[in-house]
Design a protein around this motif. Structure first.
Motif, PDB file in Angstrom:
ATOM      1  N   VAL A 154       0.849  -1.120   0.153  1.00 29.35           N
ATOM      2  CA  VAL A 154      -0.166  -0.130   0.106  1.00 29.35           C
ATOM      3  C   VAL A 154       0.862   1.246   0.032  1.00 29.35           C
ATOM      4  CG1 VAL A 154      -1.601   1.204   1.383  1.00 29.35           C
ATOM      5  CG2 VAL A 154      -1.920  -1.205   1.215  1.00 29.35           C
ATOM      6  N   SER A 155       0.620   2.207  -0.944  1.00 26.11           N
ATOM      7  CA  SER A 155       1.455   3.331  -0.738  1.00 26.11           C
ATOM      8  C   SER A 155       0.380   4.763  -1.021  1.00 26.11           C
ATOM      9  CB  SER A 155       2.363   3.635  -2.147  1.00 26.11           C
ATOM     10  OG  SER A 155       1.646   3.422  -3.195  1.00 26.11           O
ATOM     11  N   VAL A 156       0.518   5.597  -0.306  1.00 24.90           N
ATOM     12  CA  VAL A 156      -0.397   6.726  -0.091  1.00 24.90           C
ATOM     13  C   VAL A 156       0.675   7.903  -0.397  1.00 24.90           C
ATOM     14  CG1 VAL A 156      -1.934   8.153   1.301  1.00 24.90           C
ATOM     15  CG2 VAL A 156      -1.726   5.555   1.464  1.00 24.90           C
ATOM     16  N   GLY A 157       0.294   8.706  -1.455  1.00 22.47           N
ATOM     17  CA  GLY A 157       0.977  10.128  -1.742  1.00 22.47           C
ATOM     18  C   GLY A 157       0.896  11.103  -0.569  1.00 22.47           C
ATOM     19  N   ASP A 158       1.858  12.067  -0.440  1.00 21.80           N
ATOM     20  CA  ASP A 158       1.562  13.391   0.282  1.00 21.80           C
ATOM     21  C   ASP A 158       0.069  13.609   0.120  1.00 21.80           C
ATOM     22  OD1 ASP A 158       4.011  13.057   1.081  1.00 21.80           O
ATOM     23  OD2 ASP A 158       4.944  14.871  -0.434  1.00 21.80           O
ATOM     24  N   GLY A 159      -0.552  13.939   1.466  1.00 23.51           N
ATOM     25  CA  GLY A 159      -1.917  14.582   1.419  1.00 23.51           C
ATOM     26  C   GLY A 159      -2.998  13.427   1.215  1.00 23.51           C
ATOM     27  N   GLY A 160      -2.505  12.266   0.805  1.00 20.59           N
ATOM     28  CA  GLY A 160      -3.421  11.363   0.405  1.00 20.59           C
ATOM     29  C   GLY A 160      -4.188  10.707   1.598  1.00 20.59           C
ATOM     30  N   LYS A 161      -5.199   9.857   1.634  1.00 15.54           N
ATOM     31  CA  LYS A 161      -5.883   9.310   2.831  1.00 15.54           C
ATOM     32  C   LYS A 161      -5.969   7.744   2.528  1.00 15.54           C
ATOM     33  CE  LYS A 161      -8.284  13.329   4.490  1.00 15.54           C
ATOM     34  NZ  LYS A 161      -9.504  13.876   4.808  1.00 15.54           N
ATOM     35  N   ALA A 162      -5.782   6.816   3.360  1.00 17.16           N
ATOM     36  CA  ALA A 162      -5.794   5.405   2.943  1.00 17.16           C
ATOM     37  C   ALA A 162      -7.074   4.925   4.063  1.00 17.16           C
ATOM     38  CB  ALA A 162      -4.435   4.800   3.457  1.00 17.16           C
ATOM     39  N   ILE A 163      -7.793   4.176   3.751  1.00 15.26           N
ATOM     40  CA  ILE A 163      -8.881   3.516   4.533  1.00 15.26           C
ATOM     41  C   ILE A 163      -8.424   1.839   4.546  1.00 15.26           C
ATOM     42  CG2 ILE A 163     -11.499   2.771   4.613  1.00 15.26           C
ATOM     43  CD1 ILE A 163     -11.832   4.947   2.779  1.00 15.26           C
ATOM     44  N   VAL A 164      -8.384   1.644   6.013  1.00 16.41           N
ATOM     45  CA  VAL A 164      -8.146   0.189   6.243  1.00 16.41           C
ATOM     46  C   VAL A 164      -9.291  -0.156   7.078  1.00 16.41           C
ATOM     47  CG1 VAL A 164      -6.770  -1.588   7.664  1.00 16.41           C
ATOM     48  CG2 VAL A 164      -5.716   0.705   6.834  1.00 16.41           C
TER      49      VAL A 164
END
Length: 175
Positions: A154-164
């Motif tokens: 899983v990679s999330v860029g700057d300012g991104g949001k990840a949902i787990v």
């Protein structure tokens, strides 16, 4: 494999095959039963005796139970670590299916006519499909019926949001 005295006492005991049945081969019978029950993932003597009796029957090579085959089967059950009697039964089946599949491989390699080759190949095919289905059933049971999901990367860029967690998306609704 060398073992210290304490480790040796805690090892899963061997099964002694006799003409009228089998016995747990351990200097302390009570400890031997407890170690075998732990290895098989069962909590009482009747369950342990039942699983052992079934493994003894499944270990047969020729017309007689095979001590080396049985020791292998018990070792495999122990390594999978069944946590209750349901898992113990399923794991015993898995180990038995594996042993039967390998017996089919041997029969296929040594078949001297087409009929025997076909028979061994069909049996091997069925057993080879059964084993992964059993593994899946064990994993489902261990996960309370939920399929196992593995997230590899899983990679999330700057300012991104990840949902787990679980995400439900309703198709066809414009907002």
């Amino acid at each position: 494999m060398a073992a210290t005295g304490q480790t040796k006492a805690a090892e899963t005991p061997r099964i002694k095959l006799m003409s009228n049945g089998f016995a747990i081969d351990h200097p302390d019978p009570e400890l031997g039963e407890r170690l075998m029950s732990d290895a098989l993932g069962v909590s009482d003597r009747d369950a342990m005796d039942g699983i052992l009796r079934q493994l003894v029957r499944a270990s047969v090579n020729g017309q007689k139970p095979d001590a080396v085959n049985l020791a292998f089967m018990i070792s495999m059950v122990k390594s999978i670590k069944p946590r209750d009697s349901v898992e113990a039964m399923l794991v015993a089946q898995m180990v038995s299916v594996h042993v039967m599949a390998m017996r089919c491989v041997h029969n296929l390699a040594n078949a001297d006519d087409v009929a025997r080759q076909d028979s061994a190949a069909r049996a091997l095919g069925r057993l080879a499909r059964t084993f992964p289905a059993q593994m899946e059933a064990l994993n489902r049971y261990r996960n309370n019926g939920e399929p196992a999901i593995t997230v590899q990367n899983v990679s999330v860029g700057d300012g991104g949001k990840a949902i787990v967690g679980n995400v439900t998306q309703h198709v066809g609704h414009d907002r």
